[in-house]
Design a protein around this motif. Structure first.
Motif, short mmCIF file in Angstrom:
data_model
loop_
_atom_site.label_atom_id
_atom_site.label_comp_id
_atom_site.label_asym_id
_atom_site.label_seq_id
_atom_site.Cartn_x
_atom_site.Cartn_y
_atom_site.Cartn_z
N HIS A 89 -18.10 12.58 11.39
CA HIS A 89 -17.92 12.25 12.82
C HIS A 89 -16.45 12.41 13.23
CE1 HIS A 89 -21.96 10.98 13.73
NE2 HIS A 89 -21.98 10.14 12.72
N ASP A 90 -15.55 12.04 12.33
CA ASP A 90 -14.13 12.16 12.65
C ASP A 90 -13.67 13.62 12.69
OD1 ASP A 90 -13.97 9.40 12.72
OD2 ASP A 90 -13.26 9.23 10.64
N SER A 137 -15.16 17.97 15.36
CA SER A 137 -14.55 18.85 16.36
C SER A 137 -13.74 19.96 15.72
CB SER A 137 -13.66 18.04 17.31
OG SER A 137 -12.59 17.43 16.60
N GLN A 138 -13.36 19.78 14.44
CA GLN A 138 -12.57 20.78 13.73
C GLN A 138 -13.43 21.67 12.83
OE1 GLN A 138 -9.31 20.89 14.57
NE2 GLN A 138 -9.78 19.13 15.91
N ILE A 139 -14.71 21.34 12.71
CA ILE A 139 -15.60 22.09 11.83
C ILE A 139 -16.18 23.30 12.57
CG2 ILE A 139 -17.72 22.01 10.46
CD1 ILE A 139 -17.18 19.08 9.94
N ASP A 140 -16.14 24.44 11.92
CA ASP A 140 -16.61 25.69 12.51
C ASP A 140 -18.14 25.77 12.45
OD1 ASP A 140 -17.43 28.70 12.23
OD2 ASP A 140 -15.42 28.74 13.11
N ASP A 141 -18.77 25.99 13.59
CA ASP A 141 -20.23 26.08 13.64
C ASP A 141 -20.78 27.16 12.70
OD1 ASP A 141 -19.97 24.18 15.59
OD2 ASP A 141 -21.08 25.27 17.14
N GLU A 142 -20.09 28.28 12.63
CA GLU A 142 -20.57 29.38 11.80
C GLU A 142 -20.54 29.00 10.33
OE1 GLU A 142 -22.51 32.92 11.63
OE2 GLU A 142 -21.84 31.84 13.42
N PHE A 191 -18.14 17.80 0.47
CA PHE A 191 -18.46 17.50 1.86
C PHE A 191 -17.83 16.17 2.28
CE2 PHE A 191 -22.52 20.10 1.32
CZ PHE A 191 -22.04 21.16 2.09
N TYR A 192 -17.57 16.06 3.57
CA TYR A 192 -17.13 14.80 4.13
C TYR A 192 -18.28 13.79 4.09
CZ TYR A 192 -13.32 17.60 6.07
OH TYR A 192 -12.23 18.44 6.21
#
Length: 262
Positions: A88-89, A92-97, A81-82
């Protein structure tokens, strides 16, 4: 009646964290904890939960610590994991699903191991972040368990299985308690004053959760978390008879998510 849940985050993080939490329950006033399914002390924590049935144990959903259980392509880097800052960075690129599937797998894993969770919360309170509220609502519907009402979560999303815990306070993040230049015993008067200041905020005829992080320290905690040595002082605090007496003076009924009275 003032009902208070004292919940320890990070059960399962490591053997030393587990030892501190169990000590704070068996010899102190801790009533509740939440378990991380993806960390090195997980399986030991599950067994400890079974050996201490009076301790309420929920699920501490993780997205910013350790390794992912699923193989989502956007939630981790090479399976890890990040960090919170990286999250936070990258959010926006992480998929909700992928987040939903990962959190479901963590909960399902603990259910398969025989844990009977009392509630759900998340590491770094990610379930309360605006971008994750829809995911949190889906989790609540799927598992029909109360979710920690941190930072007025219930004002932002409909969670149908809540217990009515309206208060959420940190019990230990104050100058005397966090002062590592002296022991808890040496600073006890100031620590007790800080605890009284917290309990002054507990309302009558309400359920309030107090967040704590008791632990002993091993290499896993020390080298992977910047919040490490300070946790030892919380074990001493939670096991101290004078602290318990303060709670009695305030006529606090200690409980966990599975034993509250609505």
């Amino acid at each position: 009646m003032k009902q208070v849940i004292i919940n320890a985050d990070d059960f399962g993080y490591s053997p030393a964290v587990n030892a501190g939490i169990v000590k704070a329950y068996q010899d102190g006033i801790l009533t509740s904890t939440t378990l991380m399914a993806n960390m090195p002390g997980c399986l030991e924590a599950v067994e400890l939960a079974k050996q201490n049935p009076g301790l309420g144990v929920g699920v501490h959903m993780v997205l910013t610590c350790g390794h992912a259980i699923t193989k989502g392509k956007t939630i981790s880097q090479n399976g890890r994991f990040y960090s919170l800052k990286e999250y936070h960075d990258q959010r926006s690129q992480i998929d909700d699903e992928e987040i939903f599937e990962e959190w479901c797998h963590q909960i399902d894993y603990l259910l398969e191991k025989g844990l009977q969770p009392t509630h759900i919360d998340s590491h770094h309170h990610l379930h309360t972040f605006p971008e994750n509220l829809a995911i949190t609502e889906r989790i609540a519907q799927k598992y029909q368990l109360p979710i920690r009402n941190a930072y007025d979560l219930e004002k932002n999303v409909s969670l149908p299985y809540q217990i009515g815990a309206t208060g959420f306070l940190d019990l230990t993040n104050y100058p005397n308690i966090r002062n590592l230049s002296h022991s808890f015993e040496e600073l006890k008067p100031g620590c007790l004053d800080e605890i009284r200041a917290v309990l002054n905020q507990v309302e009558d005829n309400a359920i309030t959760e107090l967040m704590v992080h008791p632990a002993y320290v091993d290499e896993i905690l020390y080298f992977n978390s910047s919040f490490n040595v300070a946790r030892v002082k919380e074990v001493s605090l939670l096991c101290d008879k004078d602290v318990a007496a303060v709670f009695n003076d305030y006529q606090i009924q200690l409980c966990h998510y599975g034993t509250t009275i609505s």
